[in-house]
Write a protein that holds these residues in place. Structure first.
Motif, PDB file in Angstrom:
ATOM      1  N   PRO A  12      -0.707  -3.078  10.210  1.00  0.00           N
ATOM      2  CA  PRO A  12      -0.516  -4.042   9.114  1.00  0.00           C
ATOM      3  C   PRO A  12      -0.640  -3.394   7.734  1.00  0.00           C
ATOM      4  CG  PRO A  12      -1.885  -4.991  10.831  1.00  0.00           C
ATOM      5  CD  PRO A  12      -1.690  -3.554  11.201  1.00  0.00           C
ATOM      6  N   LYS A  13      -1.560  -2.442   7.603  1.00  0.00           N
ATOM      7  CA  LYS A  13      -1.748  -1.784   6.312  1.00  0.00           C
ATOM      8  C   LYS A  13      -0.495  -1.027   5.891  1.00  0.00           C
ATOM      9  CE  LYS A  13      -4.656   1.665   4.002  1.00  0.00           C
ATOM     10  NZ  LYS A  13      -5.788   2.623   4.175  1.00  0.00           N
ATOM     11  N   ASN A  14       0.121  -0.331   6.843  1.00  0.00           N
ATOM     12  CA  ASN A  14       1.327   0.438   6.534  1.00  0.00           C
ATOM     13  C   ASN A  14       2.513  -0.473   6.212  1.00  0.00           C
ATOM     14  OD1 ASN A  14      -0.068   2.815   6.977  1.00  0.00           O
ATOM     15  ND2 ASN A  14       0.568   2.960   9.120  1.00  0.00           N
ATOM     16  N   LEU A  15       2.642  -1.550   6.973  1.00  0.00           N
ATOM     17  CA  LEU A  15       3.723  -2.496   6.697  1.00  0.00           C
ATOM     18  C   LEU A  15       3.545  -3.155   5.344  1.00  0.00           C
ATOM     19  CD1 LEU A  15       4.365  -4.295  10.116  1.00  0.00           C
ATOM     20  CD2 LEU A  15       5.850  -2.679   8.920  1.00  0.00           C
ATOM     21  N   LEU A  16       2.293  -3.448   4.980  1.00  0.00           N
ATOM     22  CA  LEU A  16       2.016  -4.040   3.671  1.00  0.00           C
ATOM     23  C   LEU A  16       2.400  -3.079   2.558  1.00  0.00           C
ATOM     24  CD1 LEU A  16       0.819  -6.443   2.120  1.00  0.00           C
ATOM     25  CD2 LEU A  16      -1.417  -5.320   2.283  1.00  0.00           C
ATOM     26  N   LYS A  17       2.074  -1.811   2.753  1.00  0.00           N
ATOM     27  CA  LYS A  17       2.412  -0.795   1.750  1.00  0.00           C
ATOM     28  C   LYS A  17       3.929  -0.641   1.618  1.00  0.00           C
ATOM     29  CE  LYS A  17      -0.247   2.785   1.687  1.00  0.00           C
ATOM     30  NZ  LYS A  17      -0.868   4.111   2.013  1.00  0.00           N
ATOM     31  N   LEU A  18       4.626  -0.638   2.761  1.00  0.00           N
ATOM     32  CA  LEU A  18       6.086  -0.536   2.750  1.00  0.00           C
ATOM     33  C   LEU A  18       6.704  -1.738   2.042  1.00  0.00           C
ATOM     34  CD1 LEU A  18       8.744   0.835   3.748  1.00  0.00           C
ATOM     35  CD2 LEU A  18       8.517  -0.535   5.835  1.00  0.00           C
ATOM     36  N   THR A  19       6.210  -2.924   2.354  1.00  0.00           N
ATOM     37  CA  THR A  19       6.713  -4.146   1.715  1.00  0.00           C
ATOM     38  C   THR A  19       6.469  -4.114   0.207  1.00  0.00           C
ATOM     39  OG1 THR A  19       6.272  -5.399   3.743  1.00  0.00           O
ATOM     40  CG2 THR A  19       6.599  -6.661   1.723  1.00  0.00           C
ATOM     41  N   ALA A  20       5.292  -3.641  -0.178  1.00  0.00           N
ATOM     42  CA  ALA A  20       4.977  -3.547  -1.601  1.00  0.00           C
ATOM     43  C   ALA A  20       5.895  -2.548  -2.302  1.00  0.00           C
ATOM     44  CB  ALA A  20       3.517  -3.140  -1.779  1.00  0.00           C
ATOM     45  N   PHE A  21       6.182  -1.451  -1.609  1.00  0.00           N
ATOM     46  CA  PHE A  21       7.089  -0.437  -2.163  1.00  0.00           C
ATOM     47  C   PHE A  21       8.453  -1.049  -2.458  1.00  0.00           C
ATOM     48  CE2 PHE A  21      10.362   2.824  -1.440  1.00  0.00           C
ATOM     49  CZ  PHE A  21       9.945   3.831  -2.287  1.00  0.00           C
ATOM     50  N   TYR A  22       9.030  -1.733  -1.475  1.00  0.00           N
ATOM     51  CA  TYR A  22      10.333  -2.362  -1.673  1.00  0.00           C
ATOM     52  C   TYR A  22      10.267  -3.456  -2.742  1.00  0.00           C
ATOM     53  CZ  TYR A  22      12.147  -0.062   2.534  1.00  0.00           C
ATOM     54  OH  TYR A  22      12.569   0.871   3.455  1.00  0.00           O
ATOM     55  N   THR A  23       9.188  -4.213  -2.755  1.00  0.00           N
ATOM     56  CA  THR A  23       9.048  -5.291  -3.737  1.00  0.00           C
ATOM     57  C   THR A  23       9.019  -4.749  -5.162  1.00  0.00           C
ATOM     58  OG1 THR A  23       7.805  -6.628  -2.141  1.00  0.00           O
ATOM     59  CG2 THR A  23       7.612  -7.235  -4.469  1.00  0.00           C
TER      60      THR A  23
END
Length: 464
Positions: A278-289
Motif C-alpha cells: 500500500p505504501k508503494n502504491l500510495l507513493k506512485l499515485t501521489a507521483f502521478y497526481t
C-alpha cells in the motif's frame, strides 16, 4: 611532434566551424545535395572527434558551445515554425490568448494585433497559420520571453529563442553528466547528444524546443534517481508542459515504485513477480497526481471554455491529417490502397496510437525495468515504437531518442540522426513531395542496425 599529433583534432574542429557557418548563413532548404554534403561531412568530423580520446571533457564542452554560437545570428533555414513561436509570444505580451484564435483570421480581417503580423504570417505559412497553436504553456513562456525582449524585431526574437535553447542544452549537459556518473557509465556518452550535428542544427539552428523539454526531463530523472520523487514529478510535469511527448513515459515509472518479489536475472515478468505494498502504491499515485496537477495549474492562465476543444483538435490533426517521413504507416497505407483504393489515414491514424498504448502496457508490466538503465531503455523503445508507427516523424523528434540512448546499450538513434536528413529531399521538390525511395533507404538502415543491436545485446544478455 607529439604535441602536434595530439592537436590534430583541431583540423576537424576548424573544418566543422567552416561547415556550420556555410550551413547557417548560405544554405537553402531546397538545395538538397549541398545540404547532404554539409550534413554528412559534419557527421564525419563529429565521429572523428568522438573517437579521439586525447580531447578533454572541458575542451569538448567548449567546442560544442562554439558550434552553437555560430548560429546565433542566423535565420533558421530548415524550418518555419519559429515564426509561429514569435506570433504566440507577442499575442501573450498583448494580453491575448494564443490558444483561442487563428493567425489567418486576423490577416483575413486586416486586423494586425501584434507587430510584424503580416511578416510573421507569411513566414509561418498558410498551413501553420490556419491551425490553433498546440504548444504547451511552458513553451509559450519561452515565446513570451522572446517577445518581452524583442517585441518588434523578428531577428531579435530569434536570437532570444536561440539563447534559451543553448542554455537548455547546457542544463542537459550538467544533469546528463551527473546521471552518467551516478550510473557508472562513460561520461563521454553525453557528447553523443551535445556534439551531435543533428542536435546543433535542428535545435540551436532551427529553433526547435526539444532541449527545453529534455532539460526538465533529465533534471526529473536525476532527482528520481536521488529518490526525490516529489521534485521529480514536478520537473517531469514541466517537461510535459514544454512538449507533450513525456506523457508516453508515465506508465513506465510503475516498476520504479512497485518492487518485485524476486530479483532473478530475467527480462520477462508475470503478475506474481510484483510485490505490491500500500505504501508503494500510495507513493506512485501521489507521483502521478503531482504530475497532472502541475500540468493543469500551468494551463490555468490560458483556460477558457474553448481551450480544450481547440487544443486537442490541433493535436489530433497530427494523427489524422498529416503524413511525413513515416515508416510502417506508409506500408499500412499502401495495403489500404490495394484493398480500398484510397488513403486510410483516418483509420490508421486512430489505430497506431492504440498500438503504442498496448506496447507501453507490455513494457510496463512484462519487461523488467527496476533500475535506472532499464527504465531509460524501455523509455527509448516505447518512444521509438510510437515513432515507427506514427503518420508524421519530423527530424527534430529524434532529440529525445538520442538523449535516452546515451544511458543504454543502444545507439541506433545516433545512426537515425545521420540518415534522417534524407527526409529533407521532399523540400527539394516544388511543390513539396516526398520521394519514398529516400524514406525507404532511411528506415532500412535504421531497422537493420536496430535488429543488429537487439541481437548483439540479447546474446550478451542485455535486457531490452
Amino acid at each position: 611532434m607529439s604535441f602536434l599529433k595530439k592537436q590534430q583534432y583541431l583540423i576537424f574542429v576548424f573544418g566543422s566551424i567552416v561547415l556550420y557557418f556555410l550551413f547557417a548563413y548560405f544554405l537553402e532548404r531546397t538545395s538538397f545535395y549541398p545540404l547532404c554534403f554539409l550534413w554528412f561531412t559534419l557527421f564525419g568530423c563529429f565521429f572523428i572527434l568522438m573517437k579521439n580520446n586525447q580531447i578533454s571533457f572541458t575542451n569538448l564542452v567548449g567546442i560544442a558551445i562554439i558550434f552553437r554560437l555560430i548560429f546565433l545570428f542566423a535565420t533558421p533555414n530548415l524550418s518555419q515554425d519559429f515564426y509561429r513561436f514569435i506570433w504566440d509570444g507577442r499575442m501573450i505580451l498583448e494580453g491575448l490568448n494564443p490558444y483561442l484564435s487563428l493567425p489567418e483570421t486576423f490577416i483575413q480581417q486586416n486586423n494586425y494585433p501584434i507587430a510584424q503580423a503580416e511578416e510573421l504570417y507569411a513566414g509561418m505559412g498558410d498551413l501553420n497559420g490556419s491551425h490553433y497553436t498546440n504548444y504547451p504553456p511552458l513553451n509559450q513562456l519561452c515565446f513570451l520571453i522572446a517577445a518581452f525582449f524583442s517585441s518588434k524585431s523578428i531577428f531579435g526574437a530569434a536570437i532570444v529563442l536561440r539563447l534559451i535553447i543553448i542554455l537548455a542544452d547546457v542544463g542537459i549537459l550538467y544533469f546528463g553528466k551527473r546521471l552518467l556518473e551516478r550510473l557508472q557509465l562513460p561520461i563521454k556518452n553525453i557528447f553523443w547528444y551535445i556534439l551531435n550535428p543533428f542536435i546543433i542544427i535542428e535545435m540551436t539552428g532551427n529553433l526547435h524546443f526539444e532541449p527545453v523539454m529534455l532539460f526538465f526531463l533529465m533534471a526529473g530523472m536525476y532527482t528520481l534517481y536521488q529518490q526525490k520523487w516529489i521534485w521529480s514529478a514536478i520537473l517531469i510535469a514541466y517537461s510535459i508542459s514544454v512538449k507533450l511527448i513525456p506523457l508516453l513515459f508515465l506508465p513506465l515509472f510503475f516498476q520504479w515504485f512497485v518492487r518485485l518479489q524476486t530479483q532473478e536475472d530475467s527480462k520477462t515478468l508475470s503478475w506474481y513477480d510484483f510485490k505490491v505494498k500500500p505504501k508503494n502504491l500510495l507513493k506512485l499515485t501521489a507521483f502521478y497526481t503531482i504530475v497532472f496537477i502541475t500540468v493543469i495549474v500551468l494551463f490555468l492562465p490560458f483556460y477558457s471554455s474553448s481551450l480544450i476543444e481547440n487544443y486537442f483538435n490541433s493535436v489530433g490533426l497530427w494523427f489524422g491529417n498529416f503524413e511525413f517521413n513515416a515508416s510502417f504507416y506508409y506500408i499500412f497505407r499502401e495495403i489500404g490502397y490495394l484493398f480500398r483504393g484510397y488513403n486510410e489515414i483516418a483509420i490508421i491514424g486512430k489505430i497506431t496510437p492504440t498500438l503504442t498504448i498496448l506496447f507501453l502496457i507490455i513494457l510496463t508490466f512484462f519487461r523488467k525495468n527496476t533500475s535506472m538503465v532499464q527504465l531509460f531503455t524501455v523509455m527509448l523503445f516505447g518512444l521509438c515504437f510510437y515513432y515507427f508507427t506514427a503518420t508524421t516523424v519530423h527530424p527534430w523528434y529524434l532529440a529525445t531518442p538520442i538523449i535516452l540512448s546515451i544511458f543504454t546499450k543502444y545507439k541506433f538513434p545516433i545512426l537515425w540522426s545521420l540518415v534522417i536528413i534524407l527526409s529533407y529531399q521532399a523540400y527539394a521538390n516544388i511543390p513539396w513531395q516526398e520521394n519514398l525511395w529516400f524514406v525507404s533507404v532511411e528506415y532500412i538502415l535504421v531497422f537493420s542496425y536496430l535488429i543488429y543491436e537487439i541481437r548483439k545485446n540479447t546474446k550478451n544478455k542485455v535486457h531490452i
